[in-house]
Scaffold this motif. Structure first.
Motif, mmCIF file in Angstrom:
data_model
loop_
_atom_site.group_PDB
_atom_site.id
_atom_site.type_symbol
_atom_site.label_atom_id
_atom_site.label_comp_id
_atom_site.label_asym_id
_atom_site.label_seq_id
_atom_site.Cartn_x
_atom_site.Cartn_y
_atom_site.Cartn_z
ATOM 1 N N GLN A 20 -9.178 0.689 -6.177
ATOM 2 C CA GLN A 20 -8.118 1.562 -6.695
ATOM 3 C C GLN A 20 -6.744 0.934 -6.478
ATOM 4 O OE1 GLN A 20 -8.814 5.225 -4.610
ATOM 5 N NE2 GLN A 20 -10.576 5.816 -5.881
ATOM 6 N N LEU A 21 -6.545 0.301 -5.326
ATOM 7 C CA LEU A 21 -5.267 -0.369 -5.051
ATOM 8 C C LEU A 21 -5.039 -1.513 -6.037
ATOM 9 C CD1 LEU A 21 -2.752 -0.873 -3.292
ATOM 10 C CD2 LEU A 21 -4.195 -2.260 -1.779
ATOM 11 N N SER A 28 0.920 7.233 0.449
ATOM 12 C CA SER A 28 -0.146 8.219 0.258
ATOM 13 C C SER A 28 -1.536 7.653 0.519
ATOM 14 C CB SER A 28 -0.088 8.770 -1.170
ATOM 15 O OG SER A 28 -0.255 7.720 -2.116
ATOM 16 N N ARG A 29 -1.684 6.325 0.508
ATOM 17 C CA ARG A 29 -2.997 5.714 0.700
ATOM 18 C C ARG A 29 -3.215 5.199 2.126
ATOM 19 N NH1 ARG A 29 -5.568 4.009 -4.241
ATOM 20 N NH2 ARG A 29 -4.251 4.413 -6.057
ATOM 21 N N ALA A 74 -11.579 2.169 -2.272
ATOM 22 C CA ALA A 74 -10.139 2.279 -2.050
ATOM 23 C C ALA A 74 -9.422 0.983 -2.421
ATOM 24 C CB ALA A 74 -9.872 2.639 -0.587
ATOM 25 N N VAL A 106 0.862 -1.189 0.000
ATOM 26 C CA VAL A 106 0.000 0.000 0.000
ATOM 27 C C VAL A 106 0.899 1.240 0.000
ATOM 28 C CG1 VAL A 106 -1.788 1.275 1.240
ATOM 29 C CG2 VAL A 106 -1.787 -1.233 1.273
ATOM 30 N N SER A 117 -5.793 7.026 4.549
ATOM 31 C CA SER A 117 -7.197 6.861 4.168
ATOM 32 C C SER A 117 -7.696 5.476 4.548
ATOM 33 C CB SER A 117 -7.370 7.096 2.663
ATOM 34 O OG SER A 117 -6.608 6.178 1.910
#
Length: 409
Positions: A196-197, A161-162, A193, A158, A165
């Motif tokens: 998106q990952l 930046s993520r 989320a 991960v 969140s």
């Protein structure tokens, strides 16, 4: 035995020790209300271990909980029974999913992470050391939180930046004071989320060696039906990120709290009568990271020792924290934290086929954090009276909202 009224569990868990004592006083099993769902709470450790090992108990709500279709749209904890991963799988499906995840938590891989964990802890403590002497600092925010986020972030690939969140979304998964609508909105954001990952990992020119990339490869490469479905892939990532983060935060929090509220325990450590492994295991027994774990379901009628029956299809709540302090298991001093206790057996990581795969990594993180913290700051103390520490508003997650300490006089 006369039927007892259903005990309504406090969603905010404002006094969980009293509530767990009440569960034990009602016998090995008792019916409770979990945010509107009735379940059998099991607080007797022997009965709980028996049920956790039993082929007559399932975690697959779709297959074995008749109330599933009605409960899921309106129950705030629906995600805990609706995910498609090894957490809710049963029988062959569970074995298939666990087999694909297990290599990420092998002894070799955990040993290889030791130096990374030590470096992460040192970096966090360096930042704390720069603070003025006597200043109050929230240790949960500045050590207990960021360490497991960094570890699971690196393991899962991960990006930095993520991570924040994901943290907020995972915190809400463990909250038991959200409305059904709030919980559903959080689930939608969490899945967005995760999608998106997955998309970002699939777009990389070269697959990484992180767990997300490995799980995507297992999804994409298996052609015989033994790999992940899309739903299983996404929900397995959800399980790894949430289980690898929130629980470790709580163990660090509770261990520091125990040591700073009982000088005798620190004296045992410094005199060599106990070591850091003892502290970690006693913390897991005394204040496990998860108090209650929803839910399991009876595949068949299950007779109880007192003559009652858990009927087929009824829900079962594993009340780990209440079981860990049962006097039949740990005697009259079960409520006391004692790092020198000869037997520190506990159910903090579960039992049976669903025993937590991440237990060795969690132990490594907590032991490293505690050892380094107390070596670097031998005069550390609570910055508020212990009775002012406020519990998390959750009947699942067992920690404090904050842990203010002074690192130096």
């Amino acid at each position: 035995m006369p039927e007892q009224p259903v005990l309504v569990l406090d969603p905010a868990s404002s006094d969980h020790h009293a509530e767990h004592e009440a569960l034990r006083a009602r016998g090995a099993a008792t019916r409770v209300d979990v945010l509107g769902v009735t379940a059998w709470s099991i607080s007797d450790p022997q009965l709980l271990k028996q049920l956790l090992n039993s082929a007559q108990v399932s975690k697959d709500a779709r297959a074995h909980w008749p109330d599933f279709p009605e409960a899921v749209p309106t129950w705030p904890l629906a995600l805990w029974v609706a995910v498609n991963n090894m957490f809710t799988a049963f029988g062959d499906d569970h074995r298939r999913l666990r087999r694909m995840v297990a290599p990420a938590f092998s002894s070799r891989r955990v040993r290889a992470m030791r130096s990374d964990v030590e470096s992460m802890v040192d970096s966090l403590l360096d930042a704390l050391a720069s603070r003025p002497a006597g200043e109050s600092v929230d240790l949960r925010e500045h050590l207990a939180y960021p360490l497991p986020i960094a570890v699971i972030g690196r393991l899962m690939g991960v990006p930095d930046s993520r991570r924040e969140s994901f943290r907020a979304l995972v915190d809400n998964v463990f909250s038991t004071t959200l409305t059904a609508a709030q919980a559903a909105a959080n689930t939608a954001s969490l899945y967005e989320a995760l999608d998106q990952l997955i998309a970002a990992k699939r777009a990389e020119s070269e697959p990484g060696d992180d767990m997300t990339s490995l799980l995507i490869a297992a999804r994409d490469d298996e052609g015989d039906g033994s790999g992940f479905t899309d739903a299983e892939l996404r929900d397995t990532l959800l399980l790894m990120i949430s289980a690898g983060y929130e629980t470790t935060v709580n163990v660090i929090d509770q261990a520091v709290t125990a040591l700073l509220t009982d000088p005798e325990q620190l004296a045992h450590l410094r005199a060599g009568r106990a070591d850091w492994n003892d502290v970690v295991e006693e913390t897991l027994r005394h204040e496990p990271a998860v108090k209650h774990l929803p839910l399991r379901f009876a595949v068949a009628d299950i007779p109880l020792p007192d003559g009652r029956t858990i009927a087929r299809g009824e829900a079962i709540l594993a009340s780990y924290a209440a079981a860990n302090r049962h006097p039949d298991w740990h005697g009259p001093t079960a409520d006391r934290f004692d790092a020198t206790r000869p037997s520190k057996e506990h159910l903090a990581f579960g039992h049976g086929v669903h025993f937590c795969l991440g237990a060795p990594l969690a132990r490594l993180e907590v032991t490293t954090a505690l050892r380094s913290l107390f070596e670097r700051f031998p005069d550390i103390e609570l910055a508020v009276p212990a009775e002012e520490l406020r519990p998390l508003p959750s009947l699942i997650s067992n920690g404090h909202r904050s842990l203010p300490v002074r690192l130096r006089p």
